[in-house]
Motif scaffolding. Structure first.
Motif, PDB file in Angstrom:
ATOM      1  N   PHE A 132       0.795  -1.246  -0.019  1.00 18.60           N
ATOM      2  CA  PHE A 132      -0.039   0.009   0.150  1.00 18.60           C
ATOM      3  C   PHE A 132       0.920   1.020  -0.001  1.00 18.60           C
ATOM      4  O   PHE A 132       1.447   1.633   1.193  1.00 18.60           O
ATOM      5  N   ASN A 133       0.998   1.691  -1.017  1.00 24.57           N
ATOM      6  CA  ASN A 133       2.063   3.000  -1.262  1.00 24.57           C
ATOM      7  C   ASN A 133       1.285   4.397  -1.248  1.00 24.57           C
ATOM      8  O   ASN A 133       0.461   4.710  -2.146  1.00 24.57           O
ATOM      9  N   ASN A 134       1.202   4.927  -0.123  1.00 25.29           N
ATOM     10  CA  ASN A 134       0.388   6.273  -0.317  1.00 25.29           C
ATOM     11  C   ASN A 134       1.542   7.488   0.180  1.00 25.29           C
ATOM     12  O   ASN A 134       1.061   8.412   0.735  1.00 25.29           O
ATOM     13  N   GLU A 135       2.892   7.152   0.365  1.00 28.46           N
ATOM     14  CA  GLU A 135       3.820   7.950   0.292  1.00 28.46           C
ATOM     15  C   GLU A 135       4.001   8.841   1.585  1.00 28.46           C
ATOM     16  O   GLU A 135       4.536   9.978   1.745  1.00 28.46           O
ATOM     17  N   VAL A 136       3.475   8.061   2.502  1.00 29.49           N
ATOM     18  CA  VAL A 136       3.418   8.654   4.095  1.00 29.49           C
ATOM     19  C   VAL A 136       3.082   7.681   4.993  1.00 29.49           C
ATOM     20  O   VAL A 136       2.490   6.686   4.874  1.00 29.49           O
ATOM     21  N   PHE A 137       3.528   7.874   6.528  1.00 23.59           N
ATOM     22  CA  PHE A 137       3.171   6.974   7.425  1.00 23.59           C
ATOM     23  C   PHE A 137       1.903   7.445   7.838  1.00 23.59           C
ATOM     24  O   PHE A 137       1.613   8.680   8.663  1.00 23.59           O
ATOM     25  N   ALA A 185      -6.001   2.525  -6.185  1.00 24.63           N
ATOM     26  CA  ALA A 185      -7.196   2.274  -5.647  1.00 24.63           C
ATOM     27  C   ALA A 185      -8.345   3.009  -6.317  1.00 24.63           C
ATOM     28  O   ALA A 185      -9.494   2.373  -6.502  1.00 24.63           O
ATOM     29  N   VAL A 186      -7.928   4.036  -7.296  1.00 25.69           N
ATOM     30  CA  VAL A 186      -9.045   4.800  -8.205  1.00 25.69           C
ATOM     31  C   VAL A 186      -9.205   3.934  -9.339  1.00 25.69           C
ATOM     32  O   VAL A 186      -9.987   4.382 -10.230  1.00 25.69           O
ATOM     33  N   ASN A 187      -8.484   2.881  -9.815  1.00 24.79           N
ATOM     34  CA  ASN A 187      -8.737   2.072 -10.766  1.00 24.79           C
ATOM     35  C   ASN A 187      -9.047   0.633 -10.398  1.00 24.79           C
ATOM     36  O   ASN A 187      -8.163  -0.323 -10.727  1.00 24.79           O
ATOM     37  N   PRO A 188     -10.257   0.491  -9.832  1.00 31.28           N
ATOM     38  CA  PRO A 188     -10.550  -0.788  -9.230  1.00 31.28           C
ATOM     39  C   PRO A 188     -10.780  -2.054 -10.322  1.00 31.28           C
ATOM     40  O   PRO A 188     -10.476  -3.176  -9.805  1.00 31.28           O
ATOM     41  N   ASN A 189     -10.903  -1.682 -11.481  1.00 31.47           N
ATOM     42  CA  ASN A 189     -11.199  -2.818 -12.625  1.00 31.47           C
ATOM     43  C   ASN A 189      -9.616  -3.334 -12.878  1.00 31.47           C
ATOM     44  O   ASN A 189      -9.627  -4.676 -12.855  1.00 31.47           O
ATOM     45  N   GLN A 190      -8.778  -2.564 -13.147  1.00 27.70           N
ATOM     46  CA  GLN A 190      -7.377  -2.847 -13.358  1.00 27.70           C
ATOM     47  C   GLN A 190      -6.872  -3.371 -12.069  1.00 27.70           C
ATOM     48  O   GLN A 190      -6.101  -4.440 -12.271  1.00 27.70           O
ATOM     49  N   ALA A 191      -7.152  -2.946 -10.803  1.00 22.88           N
ATOM     50  CA  ALA A 191      -6.523  -3.479  -9.613  1.00 22.88           C
ATOM     51  C   ALA A 191      -6.892  -5.029  -9.694  1.00 22.88           C
ATOM     52  O   ALA A 191      -6.041  -5.835  -9.362  1.00 22.88           O
ATOM     53  N   PHE A 204       7.551 -14.830  -7.253  1.00 24.31           N
ATOM     54  CA  PHE A 204       7.299 -13.741  -6.441  1.00 24.31           C
ATOM     55  C   PHE A 204       6.515 -12.629  -7.481  1.00 24.31           C
ATOM     56  O   PHE A 204       7.354 -12.005  -8.262  1.00 24.31           O
ATOM     57  N   SER A 205       5.496 -12.285  -6.787  1.00 22.42           N
ATOM     58  CA  SER A 205       4.447 -11.199  -7.676  1.00 22.42           C
ATOM     59  C   SER A 205       4.509 -10.027  -6.674  1.00 22.42           C
ATOM     60  O   SER A 205       4.169  -9.862  -5.627  1.00 22.42           O
ATOM     61  N   HIS A 206       5.014  -8.884  -7.266  1.00 25.80           N
ATOM     62  CA  HIS A 206       5.154  -7.429  -6.306  1.00 25.80           C
ATOM     63  C   HIS A 206       4.347  -6.410  -7.040  1.00 25.80           C
ATOM     64  O   HIS A 206       4.330  -6.226  -8.119  1.00 25.80           O
ATOM     65  N   ILE A 207       3.091  -6.089  -6.239  1.00 26.19           N
ATOM     66  CA  ILE A 207       2.222  -5.139  -6.740  1.00 26.19           C
ATOM     67  C   ILE A 207       2.341  -3.773  -6.095  1.00 26.19           C
ATOM     68  O   ILE A 207       2.221  -3.703  -4.808  1.00 26.19           O
ATOM     69  N   ASP A 208       2.916  -2.603  -6.620  1.00 27.33           N
ATOM     70  CA  ASP A 208       2.966  -1.574  -5.837  1.00 27.33           C
ATOM     71  C   ASP A 208       1.452  -0.839  -5.999  1.00 27.33           C
ATOM     72  O   ASP A 208       1.287  -0.313  -7.209  1.00 27.33           O
ATOM     73  N   PHE A 209       0.817  -0.575  -4.911  1.00 31.25           N
ATOM     74  CA  PHE A 209      -0.662  -0.226  -4.894  1.00 31.25           C
ATOM     75  C   PHE A 209      -0.709   1.272  -4.317  1.00 31.25           C
ATOM     76  O   PHE A 209      -0.654   1.503  -3.193  1.00 31.25           O
ATOM     77  N   LEU A 210      -0.964   2.224  -5.378  1.00 37.68           N
ATOM     78  CA  LEU A 210      -1.208   3.430  -4.882  1.00 37.68           C
ATOM     79  C   LEU A 210      -2.321   3.824  -4.166  1.00 37.68           C
ATOM     80  O   LEU A 210      -3.678   3.461  -4.735  1.00 37.68           O
ATOM     81  N   THR A 211      -2.446   4.144  -2.911  1.00 38.23           N
ATOM     82  CA  THR A 211      -3.441   4.236  -2.108  1.00 38.23           C
ATOM     83  C   THR A 211      -3.512   5.687  -1.391  1.00 38.23           C
ATOM     84  O   THR A 211      -2.761   5.821  -0.622  1.00 38.23           O
ATOM     85  N   GLN A 212      -4.390   6.305  -1.824  1.00 36.11           N
ATOM     86  CA  GLN A 212      -4.310   7.763  -1.472  1.00 36.11           C
ATOM     87  C   GLN A 212      -4.598   7.901  -0.087  1.00 36.11           C
ATOM     88  O   GLN A 212      -5.436   6.988   0.585  1.00 36.11           O
ATOM     89  N   CYS A 213      -4.051   8.864   0.709  1.00 38.00           N
ATOM     90  CA  CYS A 213      -4.450   8.966   2.018  1.00 38.00           C
ATOM     91  C   CYS A 213      -4.965  10.556   2.259  1.00 38.00           C
ATOM     92  O   CYS A 213      -3.985  11.585   2.429  1.00 38.00           O
ATOM     93  N   PRO A 214      -6.329  10.785   2.098  1.00 41.13           N
ATOM     94  CA  PRO A 214      -6.595  12.127   2.232  1.00 41.13           C
ATOM     95  C   PRO A 214      -6.355  12.929   3.646  1.00 41.13           C
ATOM     96  O   PRO A 214      -6.566  14.192   3.606  1.00 41.13           O
ATOM     97  N   THR A 215      -6.284  11.979   4.688  1.00 43.95           N
ATOM     98  CA  THR A 215      -6.055  12.552   5.850  1.00 43.95           C
ATOM     99  C   THR A 215      -4.682  13.098   6.330  1.00 43.95           C
ATOM    100  O   THR A 215      -4.775  14.195   6.602  1.00 43.95           O
ATOM    101  N   TRP A 216      -3.619  12.429   5.832  1.00 41.74           N
ATOM    102  CA  TRP A 216      -2.513  12.848   6.367  1.00 41.74           C
ATOM    103  C   TRP A 216      -1.530  13.093   5.169  1.00 41.74           C
ATOM    104  O   TRP A 216      -0.293  13.458   5.418  1.00 41.74           O
ATOM    105  N   ASN A 217      -1.833  12.815   3.838  1.00 40.74           N
ATOM    106  CA  ASN A 217      -1.129  13.172   2.614  1.00 40.74           C
ATOM    107  C   ASN A 217      -1.974  13.919   1.669  1.00 40.74           C
ATOM    108  O   ASN A 217      -2.363  13.603   0.649  1.00 40.74           O
TER     109      ASN A 217
END
Length: 312
Positions: A132-137, A185-191, A204-217
């Motif tokens: 889950f990559n939202n670029e923030v803790f 997360a904004v592309n549910p069909n592709q996801a 080994f399958s790696h998915i970098d999943f962009l998950t927006q964080c509207p609260t902290w990022n």
């Protein structure tokens, strides 16, 4: 012999709702969080693949993403920070019939768990790793993470992040992952499509999943608009060619911080043996799952000193 996991190998139609737990069915993530998109895509992928909840193990780390297995009906293991992969690897070695998925945030996976990430990719364990990559803790309230862009202001970097972010896709390729993709997360069909492909991939399958964080990022917003590199006429590369994949990944990682979100499949090597297949080929791992031996009353247990020649 009784089976350790009675549902494994059973073919039947599976509904998405079977992966919604009765105890904690409603996630408590913040409104607008991208983690909801991961959960929805993962449930849909498992149902599409016809997986029974008893066939699946979901290992998670610490952070907002760590709650994933609380909201997903399957076997689950909530590990400590950055340690979802070694637990997942051990489970897969013990029972290679089990569908193993590991998940963690960008801090969990690319920070404290970075060493486990690179070596799990290098060894090509047959599992799926969703970051889950939202670029923030997020859970600890908005500190700079390994993927936070340079200049990003946070509680830990009030004058702006002084460090360049890690490049998750490029790092995954150089480490040795045999399936690499990025979705959002904004592309549910592709996801869902990508998660299905990742689970079906033997390695080994790696998915970098962009998950927006509207609260902290607030900077990342919602990762829109996005561009699917497979559908766009502006991008043409061979996902089986390591050099072409590397160049496309590098461009994708640059453009993300310039405001252009590229997603899609980036690399796939279907010829390489998974770790389990390699060990079985060398005679170091039995064909039947080790976990089944615990259910076999007639099995005569072996000890390491019986298997290894003593030095003379």
């Amino acid at each position: 012999m009784s089976k350790a996991f009675s549902a494994i190998g059973e073919e039947r139609d599976v509904e998405r709702d079977e992966f919604t737990p009765g105890i904690e069915p409603q996630p408590t993530w913040c409104p607008g969080c991208g983690d909801f998109g991961v959960l929805k895509a993962l449930k849909g992928a498992m149902a599409e693949l016809g997986k029974d909840p008893e066939e699946v193990l979901l290992c998670t780390g610490i952070g907002c993403s760590g709650k994933l297995n609380s909201y997903f009906e399957s076997y689950g293991f909530h590990t400590i920070h950055g340690r979802s992969l070694p637990v997942a690897r051990a489970a897969k070695v013990a029972n290679h019939d089990l569908e193993v998925v590991a998940a963690g945030g960008d801090g969990d996976g690319y920070g404290i768990g970075g060493n486990h990430f690179t070596h799990s990719a290098r060894e090509n364990h047959d599992m799926t790793y969703i970051v889950f990559n939202n670029e923030v803790f997020g859970l600890t309230k908005g500190q700079t993470s390994p993927t936070s862009p340079k200049g990003h202001k946070s509680k830990t970097q009030p004058h702006g992040n002084a460090k360049d972010p890690v490049r998750p896709l490029s790092m995954s390729l150089s480490a040795g992952a045999s399936y690499i993709a990025r979705t959002a997360a904004v592309n549910p069909n592709q996801a869902q499509e990508i998660i299905v492909e990742a689970i079906e991939h033997d390695g080994f399958s790696h998915i970098d999943f962009l998950t927006q964080c509207p609260t902290w990022n607030k900077d990342a917003k919602q990762y829109v608009p996005y561009v699917d590199v497979q559908e766009s006429d502006d991008y043409d590369f061979d996902v089986t060619d390591r050099r072409e994949a590397s160049e496309m990944m590098y461009e994708t990682e640059d453009k993300l911080y310039e405001g252009t979100v590229l997603t899609g499949r980036y690399y796939q090597d279907s010829e390489r043996n998974s770790y389990q297949a390699e060990k079985q080929q060398r005679g170091d791992m039995p064909d039947e799952p080790l976990a089944e031996r615990y259910f076999d009353e007639d099995y005569e247990w072996e000890r390491s000193y019986d298997l290894i020649d003593r030095h003379k």
